[in-house]
Scaffold this motif. Structure first.
Motif, PDB file in Angstrom:
ATOM      1  N   ASP A   1       0.804  -1.218   0.000  1.00  0.00           N
ATOM      2  CA  ASP A   1       0.000   0.000   0.000  1.00  0.00           C
ATOM      3  C   ASP A   1       0.842   1.274   0.000  1.00  0.00           C
ATOM      4  O   ASP A   1       2.041   1.252  -0.201  1.00  0.00           O
ATOM      5  N   ARG A   2       0.131   2.402   0.247  1.00  0.00           N
ATOM      6  CA  ARG A   2       0.774   3.707   0.214  1.00  0.00           C
ATOM      7  C   ARG A   2       1.683   3.876   1.437  1.00  0.00           C
ATOM      8  O   ARG A   2       1.500   3.177   2.431  1.00  0.00           O
ATOM      9  N   PRO A   3       2.615   4.815   1.385  1.00  0.00           N
ATOM     10  CA  PRO A   3       3.564   4.935   2.510  1.00  0.00           C
ATOM     11  C   PRO A   3       2.910   5.145   3.866  1.00  0.00           C
ATOM     12  O   PRO A   3       3.339   4.535   4.859  1.00  0.00           O
ATOM     13  N   VAL A   4       1.887   5.982   3.949  1.00  0.00           N
ATOM     14  CA  VAL A   4       1.305   6.242   5.265  1.00  0.00           C
ATOM     15  C   VAL A   4       0.542   5.008   5.764  1.00  0.00           C
ATOM     16  O   VAL A   4       0.527   4.735   6.983  1.00  0.00           O
ATOM     17  N   ASP A   5      -0.040   4.238   4.844  1.00  0.00           N
ATOM     18  CA  ASP A   5      -0.681   2.986   5.252  1.00  0.00           C
ATOM     19  C   ASP A   5       0.357   1.976   5.717  1.00  0.00           C
ATOM     20  O   ASP A   5       0.113   1.192   6.642  1.00  0.00           O
ATOM     21  N   ARG A   6       1.501   1.999   5.087  1.00  0.00           N
ATOM     22  CA  ARG A   6       2.587   1.116   5.527  1.00  0.00           C
ATOM     23  C   ARG A   6       3.047   1.492   6.925  1.00  0.00           C
ATOM     24  O   ARG A   6       3.399   0.626   7.733  1.00  0.00           O
ATOM     25  N   LEU A   7       3.054   2.781   7.231  1.00  0.00           N
ATOM     26  CA  LEU A   7       3.438   3.204   8.572  1.00  0.00           C
ATOM     27  C   LEU A   7       2.447   2.680   9.604  1.00  0.00           C
ATOM     28  O   LEU A   7       2.844   2.204  10.683  1.00  0.00           O
ATOM     29  N   VAL A   8       1.165   2.721   9.280  1.00  0.00           N
ATOM     30  CA  VAL A   8       0.149   2.201  10.206  1.00  0.00           C
ATOM     31  C   VAL A   8       0.370   0.701  10.417  1.00  0.00           C
ATOM     32  O   VAL A   8       0.312   0.197  11.555  1.00  0.00           O
ATOM     33  N   ALA A   9       0.644  -0.030   9.323  1.00  0.00           N
ATOM     34  CA  ALA A   9       0.881  -1.465   9.446  1.00  0.00           C
ATOM     35  C   ALA A   9       2.139  -1.744  10.260  1.00  0.00           C
ATOM     36  O   ALA A   9       2.189  -2.703  11.042  1.00  0.00           O
ATOM     37  N   LEU A  10       3.153  -0.900  10.101  1.00  0.00           N
ATOM     38  CA  LEU A  10       4.389  -1.083  10.870  1.00  0.00           C
ATOM     39  C   LEU A  10       4.136  -0.886  12.362  1.00  0.00           C
ATOM     40  O   LEU A  10       4.640  -1.652  13.198  1.00  0.00           O
ATOM     41  N   GLU A  11       3.352   0.128  12.689  1.00  0.00           N
ATOM     42  CA  GLU A  11       3.049   0.357  14.103  1.00  0.00           C
ATOM     43  C   GLU A  11       2.233  -0.794  14.679  1.00  0.00           C
ATOM     44  O   GLU A  11       2.469  -1.228  15.807  1.00  0.00           O
ATOM     45  N   SER A  12       1.304  -1.283  13.903  1.00  0.00           N
ATOM     46  CA  SER A  12       0.501  -2.410  14.360  1.00  0.00           C
ATOM     47  C   SER A  12       1.374  -3.646  14.553  1.00  0.00           C
ATOM     48  O   SER A  12       1.256  -4.359  15.561  1.00  0.00           O
ATOM     49  N   ALA A  13       2.263  -3.893  13.602  1.00  0.00           N
ATOM     50  CA  ALA A  13       3.155  -5.061  13.709  1.00  0.00           C
ATOM     51  C   ALA A  13       4.088  -4.920  14.901  1.00  0.00           C
ATOM     52  O   ALA A  13       4.362  -5.906  15.603  1.00  0.00           O
ATOM     53  N   GLY A  14       4.561  -3.718  15.177  1.00  0.00           N
ATOM     54  CA  GLY A  14       5.421  -3.509  16.343  1.00  0.00           C
ATOM     55  C   GLY A  14       4.695  -3.801  17.644  1.00  0.00           C
ATOM     56  O   GLY A  14       5.254  -4.428  18.557  1.00  0.00           O
ATOM     57  N   ALA A  15       3.445  -3.385  17.727  1.00  0.00           N
ATOM     58  CA  ALA A  15       2.673  -3.658  18.937  1.00  0.00           C
ATOM     59  C   ALA A  15       2.411  -5.155  19.095  1.00  0.00           C
ATOM     60  O   ALA A  15       2.537  -5.704  20.194  1.00  0.00           O
ATOM     61  N   ILE A  16       2.089  -5.823  17.983  1.00  0.00           N
ATOM     62  CA  ILE A  16       1.850  -7.269  18.047  1.00  0.00           C
ATOM     63  C   ILE A  16       3.122  -8.002  18.425  1.00  0.00           C
ATOM     64  O   ILE A  16       3.107  -8.960  19.214  1.00  0.00           O
ATOM     65  N   GLU A  17       4.252  -7.566  17.908  1.00  0.00           N
ATOM     66  CA  GLU A  17       5.528  -8.182  18.245  1.00  0.00           C
ATOM     67  C   GLU A  17       5.867  -8.008  19.713  1.00  0.00           C
ATOM     68  O   GLU A  17       6.464  -8.896  20.344  1.00  0.00           O
ATOM     69  N   THR A  18       5.520  -6.863  20.283  1.00  0.00           N
ATOM     70  CA  THR A  18       5.770  -6.646  21.706  1.00  0.00           C
ATOM     71  C   THR A  18       5.008  -7.666  22.537  1.00  0.00           C
ATOM     72  O   THR A  18       5.567  -8.256  23.488  1.00  0.00           O
ATOM     73  N   LEU A  19       3.765  -7.919  22.164  1.00  0.00           N
ATOM     74  CA  LEU A  19       2.987  -8.923  22.892  1.00  0.00           C
ATOM     75  C   LEU A  19       3.564 -10.313  22.683  1.00  0.00           C
ATOM     76  O   LEU A  19       3.568 -11.142  23.599  1.00  0.00           O
ATOM     77  N   GLN A  20       4.074 -10.552  21.479  1.00  0.00           N
ATOM     78  CA  GLN A  20       4.669 -11.861  21.217  1.00  0.00           C
ATOM     79  C   GLN A  20       5.904 -12.080  22.079  1.00  0.00           C
ATOM     80  O   GLN A  20       6.149 -13.188  22.575  1.00  0.00           O
ATOM     81  N   LEU A  21       6.691 -11.022  22.286  1.00  0.00           N
ATOM     82  CA  LEU A  21       7.859 -11.138  23.163  1.00  0.00           C
ATOM     83  C   LEU A  21       7.442 -11.404  24.607  1.00  0.00           C
ATOM     84  O   LEU A  21       8.112 -12.163  25.330  1.00  0.00           O
ATOM     85  N   LEU A  22       6.328 -10.803  25.046  1.00  0.00           N
ATOM     86  CA  LEU A  22       5.831 -11.103  26.392  1.00  0.00           C
ATOM     87  C   LEU A  22       5.501 -12.584  26.528  1.00  0.00           C
ATOM     88  O   LEU A  22       5.859 -13.240  27.512  1.00  0.00           O
ATOM     89  N   LEU A  23       4.813 -13.101  25.516  1.00  0.00           N
ATOM     90  CA  LEU A  23       4.424 -14.512  25.570  1.00  0.00           C
ATOM     91  C   LEU A  23       5.640 -15.424  25.496  1.00  0.00           C
ATOM     92  O   LEU A  23       5.695 -16.463  26.177  1.00  0.00           O
ATOM     93  N   LEU A  24       6.637 -15.053  24.694  1.00  0.00           N
ATOM     94  CA  LEU A  24       7.847 -15.875  24.592  1.00  0.00           C
ATOM     95  C   LEU A  24       8.648 -15.837  25.886  1.00  0.00           C
ATOM     96  O   LEU A  24       9.245 -16.844  26.293  1.00  0.00           O
ATOM     97  N   ALA A  25       8.658 -14.678  26.546  1.00  0.00           N
ATOM     98  CA  ALA A  25       9.353 -14.592  27.831  1.00  0.00           C
ATOM     99  C   ALA A  25       8.722 -15.539  28.839  1.00  0.00           C
ATOM    100  O   ALA A  25       9.423 -16.186  29.631  1.00  0.00           O
ATOM    101  N   GLU A  26       7.415 -15.634  28.797  1.00  0.00           N
ATOM    102  CA  GLU A  26       6.721 -16.548  29.684  1.00  0.00           C
ATOM    103  C   GLU A  26       6.932 -17.995  29.260  1.00  0.00           C
ATOM    104  O   GLU A  26       7.072 -18.889  30.094  1.00  0.00           O
ATOM    105  N   ALA A  27       6.993 -18.237  27.958  1.00  0.00           N
ATOM    106  CA  ALA A  27       7.154 -19.604  27.460  1.00  0.00           C
ATOM    107  C   ALA A  27       8.517 -20.182  27.841  1.00  0.00           C
ATOM    108  O   ALA A  27       8.630 -21.355  28.190  1.00  0.00           O
TER     109      ALA A  27
END
Lengths: 102, 83
Positions: B25-51
């Motif tokens: 998509d367009r650059p600003v839409d890519r930025l939104v997707a990047l922010e969303s992916a960063g937030a999801i990755e943060t939660l994934q790291l929480l779960l991996l720390a627990e795992a």
């Protein structure tokens, strides 16, 4: 499975469901303004659910406190980044470098 | 393999739509997707720390949360001023 394990499983399952719905929203929405709403779903809903599940599983100190701190950071910074991105999107639309609607 | 690890693997599914938007998509839409992916990755790291039962991995999640916030602000400012 005791009640605590059921609660932890339910919280994590809800957090995962929220993240999947949010990412589908980012994919399917038509413009940046609509997509930004779904970033809030991750930072404001999924993050606290996940952190509470970790705190229930590990106890409050030190792992639970760290997880809750991560969630607090995400809840506070999420709207700030959303606002900044919406301003950037508006400046892009006003400059004509992209259309507001796809 | 425990439940936390399965949950972290399940979160990988949530990254696929963000990746599609990042490629397409367009650059600003890519930025939104990047922010969303960063937030999801943060939660994934929480779960991996627990795992993996490593409390120090929670610091990784905190670092990613702070850096993705800062990076999102920098990108947004860049889009506002120079693109």
């Amino acid at each position: 499975m005791n009640a605590l394990a059921v609660a932890i499983t339910a919280l994590v399952a809800l957090a995962i469901a929220a993240c999947v719905v949010a990412s589908l929203g980012v994919l399917l929405m038509r413009n940046a303004y609509a997509r930004l709403h779904y970033v809030g779903l991750v930072t404001a809903v999924a993050a606290p659910l996940c952190a509470i599940a970790v705190a229930l599983a590990e106890g409050l100190w030190p792992a639970g406190a760290k997880a809750l701190l991560v969630a607090a950071v995400m809840v506070v910074t999420g709207p700030v980044v959303t606002h900044a991105t919406a301003r950037a999107a508006r400046s892009q639309f006003e400059n004509g470098s992209t259309r507001a609607e796809s | 393999m425990n439940g936390w690890l399965l949950a972290a693997i399940a979160l990988l599914v949530a990254l696929v739509p963000c990746a599609i938007v990042l490629f397409r998509d367009r650059p600003v839409d890519r930025l939104v997707a990047l922010e969303s992916a960063g937030a999801i990755e943060t939660l994934q790291l929480l779960l991996l720390a627990e795992a993996f039962h490593r409390p120090v991995f929670f610091d990784l999640a905190l670092t990613l949360a702070l850096l993705s916030f800062t990076g999102g602000l920098v990108f947004a400012r860049f889009f506002e001023r120079w693109l």
